[in-house]
Design a protein around this motif. Structure first.
Motif, PDB file in Angstrom:
ATOM      1  N   CYS A 145      31.191  32.821  20.738  1.00 11.18           N
ATOM      2  CA  CYS A 145      31.653  34.157  20.354  1.00 11.18           C
ATOM      3  C   CYS A 145      30.481  35.098  20.111  1.00 11.18           C
ATOM      4  O   CYS A 145      30.486  36.254  20.566  1.00 11.18           O
ATOM      5  CB  CYS A 145      32.525  34.057  19.095  1.00 11.18           C
ATOM      6  N   ALA A 146      29.470  34.620  19.401  1.00  5.71           N
ATOM      7  CA  ALA A 146      28.298  35.453  19.146  1.00  5.71           C
ATOM      8  C   ALA A 146      27.583  35.841  20.430  1.00  5.71           C
ATOM      9  O   ALA A 146      27.179  36.999  20.617  1.00  5.71           O
ATOM     10  CB  ALA A 146      27.340  34.713  18.210  1.00  5.71           C
ATOM     11  N   LEU A 147      27.423  34.891  21.346  1.00 12.12           N
ATOM     12  CA  LEU A 147      26.733  35.181  22.603  1.00 12.12           C
ATOM     13  C   LEU A 147      27.503  36.200  23.433  1.00 12.12           C
ATOM     14  O   LEU A 147      26.895  37.105  24.033  1.00 12.12           O
ATOM     15  CB  LEU A 147      26.553  33.879  23.406  1.00 12.12           C
ATOM     16  N   VAL A 148      28.808  36.069  23.488  1.00  9.64           N
ATOM     17  CA  VAL A 148      29.605  37.008  24.278  1.00  9.64           C
ATOM     18  C   VAL A 148      29.448  38.427  23.735  1.00  9.64           C
ATOM     19  O   VAL A 148      29.234  39.389  24.470  1.00  9.64           O
ATOM     20  CB  VAL A 148      31.088  36.585  24.288  1.00  9.64           C
ATOM     21  N   LEU A 149      29.517  38.578  22.408  1.00  9.70           N
ATOM     22  CA  LEU A 149      29.388  39.909  21.823  1.00  9.70           C
ATOM     23  C   LEU A 149      27.977  40.471  22.022  1.00  9.70           C
ATOM     24  O   LEU A 149      27.809  41.674  22.284  1.00  9.70           O
ATOM     25  CB  LEU A 149      29.727  39.859  20.340  1.00  9.70           C
ATOM     26  N   LEU A 150      26.978  39.618  21.885  1.00 12.69           N
ATOM     27  CA  LEU A 150      25.605  40.090  22.048  1.00 12.69           C
ATOM     28  C   LEU A 150      25.272  40.447  23.498  1.00 12.69           C
ATOM     29  O   LEU A 150      24.282  41.125  23.769  1.00 12.69           O
ATOM     30  CB  LEU A 150      24.620  39.024  21.547  1.00 12.69           C
ATOM     31  N   SER A 151      26.091  39.979  24.433  1.00 14.08           N
ATOM     32  CA  SER A 151      25.853  40.308  25.840  1.00 14.08           C
ATOM     33  C   SER A 151      26.441  41.661  26.227  1.00 14.08           C
ATOM     34  O   SER A 151      26.168  42.169  27.325  1.00 14.08           O
ATOM     35  CB  SER A 151      26.442  39.227  26.749  1.00 14.08           C
ATOM     36  N   LEU A 152      27.263  42.228  25.349  1.00 12.49           N
ATOM     37  CA  LEU A 152      27.899  43.518  25.666  1.00 12.49           C
ATOM     38  C   LEU A 152      26.863  44.630  25.637  1.00 12.49           C
ATOM     39  O   LEU A 152      26.033  44.706  24.748  1.00 12.49           O
ATOM     40  CB  LEU A 152      29.021  43.804  24.662  1.00 12.49           C
ATOM     41  N   ASP A 153      26.958  45.496  26.593  1.00 20.09           N
ATOM     42  CA  ASP A 153      25.964  46.573  26.724  1.00 20.09           C
ATOM     43  C   ASP A 153      26.358  47.772  25.876  1.00 20.09           C
ATOM     44  O   ASP A 153      27.525  48.115  25.814  1.00 20.09           O
ATOM     45  CB  ASP A 153      25.840  46.974  28.188  1.00 20.09           C
TER      46      ASP A 153
END
Length: 287
Positions: free
Chosen positions: A279-287
């Motif tokens: 979940c953290a990685l997905v959110l941090l990948s958002l531009d």
């Protein structure tokens, strides 16, 4: 959940018994110290750290120090990714390597716990039967599908962050590893029962008072925001939001597992860690 140590069998002095230590209650002052650090690194990593104490005080300190073990794992993950980028590797290869490092440093036990939890939940069977399925050595179809999707999501998200910038990729790797272990602190709080009377899940179930969970969560969130601030205010907000969203996702899964299994197990802890990290990685990948 354990990568380097196995808890002793339950007995009258076992940490799985609340009466094994006079400090088993949450009212005792929090005293994270060397026993807690040993417990955290000895059970959550493959680092050669001997766990000398299995009492409730050590388990409480270990779960409070779990994000520190995540910091070491995440730093190693980010370091490998950065090294590959410096050597000319693309963001996808750096992402694969960064995802592989935490798996290596835990001997894949968190991923194994995720797969077993998925098999138990997916079976649709009563708690006792589901727990028996989770203890089997093989991985069923639900576990395989979950592993494939989770690892694909982690690699894809990290590849996006490495493509954006080296610093953002490193930040994502560290934050994901720390919040994965923070999810364990959350799951070890008072009021969350163990599904089995034995195992590491029973050893740490209910050892952390809610105030301790809140304090550690606030420290991790503030640290993530401070690290993200080096890349701009938007990244600071995104990093803090990633920590909170990851904890929310872990809490939802935790509550579902408690309803289905009657409590937590070592497998559930592993599933929570991987869920929070993804979940953290997905959110941090958002531009």
């Amino acid at each position: 959940m354990s990568a380097a140590s196995t808890p002793p069998p339950p007995s009258s002095s076992s940490p799985s018994s609340p009466s094994s230590s006079p400090s088993a209650g949450p009212e005792r002052p929090l005293r994270p110290a060397l026993p807690g650090l040993r417990f955290a690194f000895g059970t959550l990593t493959v680092l050669p750290v001997r766990v000398r104490r299995w009492d409730r005080d050590a388990a409480r300190g270990g779960m409070l120090c779990a994000p520190l073990a995540g910091l070491v794992v995440g730093t190693a993950s980010a370091g490998v990714g950065l090294l590959l980028r410096v050597l000319g590797a693309g963001p996808l290869l750096a992402a694969v390597a960064a995802v592989a490092v935490p798996a290596v440093l835990t001997r894949g036990l968190h991923l194994d716990g995720l797969a077993d939890t998925a098999d138990g939940l997916g079976s649709g069977k009563p708690a006792a039967d589901a727990l028996r399925i989770m203890k089997q050595s093989d991985i069923g179809p639900f576990g395989v599908i979950t592993l494939v999707l989770v690892l694909a999501a982690q690699v894809a998200a990290l590849a996006q962050t490495w493509a954006d910038s080296w610093a953002r990729g490193a930040l994502a790797a560290v934050v994901a590893a720390v919040v994965a272990r923070l999810a364990l602190t959350l799951a070890a709080r008072t009021g969350v029962p163990a599904a089995r009377p034995e195992g590491l899940g029973a050893a740490v179930a209910g050892v952390v008072p809610p105030g301790g969970v809140l304090a550690v969560a606030l420290v991790v969130t503030a640290a993530a925001a401070a690290a993200g601030a080096a890349l701009g205010p938007r990244t600071a907000l995104l990093a803090a939001g990633a920590v909170l969203a990851a904890l929310a996702a872990a809490e939802l899964l935790l509550r579902h597992c408690v309803r289905r299994f009657g409590g937590v197990t070592g497998d559930v802890f592993g599933g929570l860690a991987e869920t929070a990290a993804t979940c953290a990685l997905v959110l941090l990948s958002l531009d």
